[in-house]
Design an enzyme around this catalytic site. Sequence first.
Site, PDB file in Angstrom:
ATOM      1  N   HIS A 135       0.870  -1.179   0.000  1.00  0.00           N
ATOM      2  CA  HIS A 135       0.000   0.000   0.000  1.00  0.00           C
ATOM      3  C   HIS A 135       0.910   1.234   0.000  1.00  0.00           C
ATOM      4  CE1 HIS A 135      -2.799   2.953   1.756  1.00  0.00           C
ATOM      5  NE2 HIS A 135      -3.785   2.119   1.440  1.00  0.00           N
ATOM      6  N   ASP A 212       3.086  -4.078   8.371  1.00  0.00           N
ATOM      7  CA  ASP A 212       1.793  -3.423   8.167  1.00  0.00           C
ATOM      8  C   ASP A 212       0.717  -4.497   8.345  1.00  0.00           C
ATOM      9  OD1 ASP A 212      -0.542  -2.413   7.185  1.00  0.00           O
ATOM     10  OD2 ASP A 212       0.323  -1.544   5.379  1.00  0.00           O
ATOM     11  N   GLN A 215      -4.451  -5.331   7.210  1.00  0.00           N
ATOM     12  CA  GLN A 215      -5.399  -6.257   6.576  1.00  0.00           C
ATOM     13  C   GLN A 215      -5.363  -7.636   7.218  1.00  0.00           C
ATOM     14  OE1 GLN A 215      -7.698  -5.278   4.645  1.00  0.00           O
ATOM     15  NE2 GLN A 215      -6.952  -3.332   3.843  1.00  0.00           N
ATOM     16  N   LYS A 238     -10.609  -0.329  10.211  1.00  0.00           N
ATOM     17  CA  LYS A 238     -10.701  -1.540   9.395  1.00  0.00           C
ATOM     18  C   LYS A 238     -11.031  -2.762  10.247  1.00  0.00           C
ATOM     19  CE  LYS A 238      -7.220   0.102   6.119  1.00  0.00           C
ATOM     20  NZ  LYS A 238      -7.946   0.329   4.864  1.00  0.00           N
ATOM     21  N   CYS A 378      -4.644   2.210  -3.702  1.00  0.00           N
ATOM     22  CA  CYS A 378      -3.388   2.728  -3.126  1.00  0.00           C
ATOM     23  C   CYS A 378      -2.234   1.749  -3.315  1.00  0.00           C
ATOM     24  CB  CYS A 378      -3.534   3.075  -1.653  1.00  0.00           C
ATOM     25  SG  CYS A 378      -4.659   4.444  -1.379  1.00  0.00           S
TER      26      CYS A 378
HETATM   27  N1  PMP Z   1      -1.839  -0.464   4.707  1.00  0.00           N
HETATM   28  C1  PMP Z   1      -2.775  -1.238   4.153  1.00  0.00           C
HETATM   29  C2  PMP Z   1      -2.414  -2.631   3.730  1.00  0.00           C
HETATM   30  C3  PMP Z   1      -4.059  -0.742   3.977  1.00  0.00           C
HETATM   31  O1  PMP Z   1      -4.996  -1.530   3.427  1.00  0.00           O
HETATM   32  C4  PMP Z   1      -4.364   0.569   4.386  1.00  0.00           C
HETATM   33  C5  PMP Z   1      -5.751   1.169   4.183  1.00  0.00           C
HETATM   34  N2  PMP Z   1      -6.275   0.979   2.911  1.00  0.00           N
HETATM   35  C6  PMP Z   1      -3.360   1.336   4.960  1.00  0.00           C
HETATM   36  C7  PMP Z   1      -2.112   0.791   5.112  1.00  0.00           C
HETATM   37  C8  PMP Z   1      -3.603   2.742   5.443  1.00  0.00           C
HETATM   38  O2  PMP Z   1      -4.494   2.766   6.485  1.00  0.00           O
HETATM   39  P1  PMP Z   1      -5.095   4.143   7.013  1.00  0.00           P
HETATM   40  O3  PMP Z   1      -5.505   4.895   5.789  1.00  0.00           O
HETATM   41  O4  PMP Z   1      -6.210   3.744   7.861  1.00  0.00           O
HETATM   42  O5  PMP Z   1      -4.012   4.857   7.723  1.00  0.00           O
END
Ligand code: PMP
Length: 430
Positions: A135, A212, A215, A238, A378
């Site tokens: 991401h 990270d 997910q 999430k 993203c």
């Molecule tokens: N890492 C991953 C794998 C994500 O799916 C996301 C959210 N789509 C993020 C980071 C960023 O999370 P946040 O926008 O809640 O900070």
Amino acid sequence: ISPLDAVSLRADFPILAEQVNGHRLVYLDSAATSQKPTAVLDAERDFLTHANSAVHRGAHTLAAEATDLFEDARATVAGFVGAQPEQLVWTSGATAGLNLVAYAIGNATLGRGAPASARFALAPGDEIVTTAIEHHANLIPWQELAARTGAVLRHIPARADGTLDLDAAASVIGERTRLVAFSHVSNVLGIVNPVAEIVALAQAVGAVTVLDACQSAPHLPLDLPALGVDLAVFSGHKMLGPYAIGGLYGRADVLEALPPFLTGGSMITTVALDGAEYLPPPQRFEAGTQPVGPAIGLAAAVRYLEGVGLENIHAHESALAERMGAGLRGIPGVRLLGDAPGAERVGLWSFDVAGVHAHDAGQFLDAQGIAVRVGHHCAAPLHRQFGITASVRASTALYNTEDDVDLFLDAVRGIRGFFGVTDELEGANA
Ligand code: PMP
């Protein structure tokens, strides 16, 4: 593992009773943000109604009550990821957590930390390793850190099936590697990455690891100390929790040695006009007024997840993923991203529909009450590797049912016909 009764669970999520475009809502966008059970909505409202107050520095009863609730929430959320309370730093989300780490390491590089922080300092030519499937939140902070320090960014490549190439990782991670940042589960592919193997490669060269876990946290049992990572981030919204709250987990010695990023009130012991001493972790990383209500909401969310059971959730979502994957594979023109045979996965699939733009496909599904994500999610570099700029992503959570998946599959079967795409036409256009 006991079967999860998603149909009954749905009653805990008021929004799932909504009608969208005249259809019952089929919510398949939980990887972007999950829905919230009544327990979470109530926890935040109860706090604001009965105990709202700024934490840690009030002499009054409400402040003490708020502080207790806030620190209880920390213990609950830390416990959810197998950690001690002082190993959990509140952030506004995963993006904020990753930036916190990147800027703290930048500060260590500037010599702005205790002597122990020198272990994080980057010299020009040192290497920061991420992966090709990240991401943007786990990519751009490292690009910026590399640009500020003269470090070099390298990537563990992904194979055509979306799995990380561990043979290549063994040569990408080397003598100059100081930091390895990677995702537990890709938000595009849904594949669970081999954390232990990557951590072993990083530890062999003394590199710091950053996971990270956005997910994975809502979908699998998560024990961050057992995974062996030094630092990890996750996002509350999430995992059935509120927006604007998340966690940064760190090994005790790692957090202890890291200099702060944001500075100001709440993170200091003594302050003079020309200098200050800082509190130990986690407060050292929590400058300013804290997100008390969201933290209490997130604690209610993880209690809800634990009440259902993460093993049960994983089994339920794996079965939904299997049903969805099998259905999508059988639809002409649909190409799954990351369809690696035998891979452990969460309930998430991204796919391309030949001849139909992802946005058109998304709108067609929305007209039937089906909420999916479209775009690059993203993760633009990963889409480029698949030769596309956008995909459709359907992602599940504990409240999705087989019926949701079947309604979705029926709708996807209609996409190409609705847009008048046939294989011959598509060939003619190519
Ligand atoms: N890492 C991953 C794998 C994500 O799916 C996301 C959210 N789509 C993020 C980071 C960023 O999370 P946040 O926008 O809640 O900070």
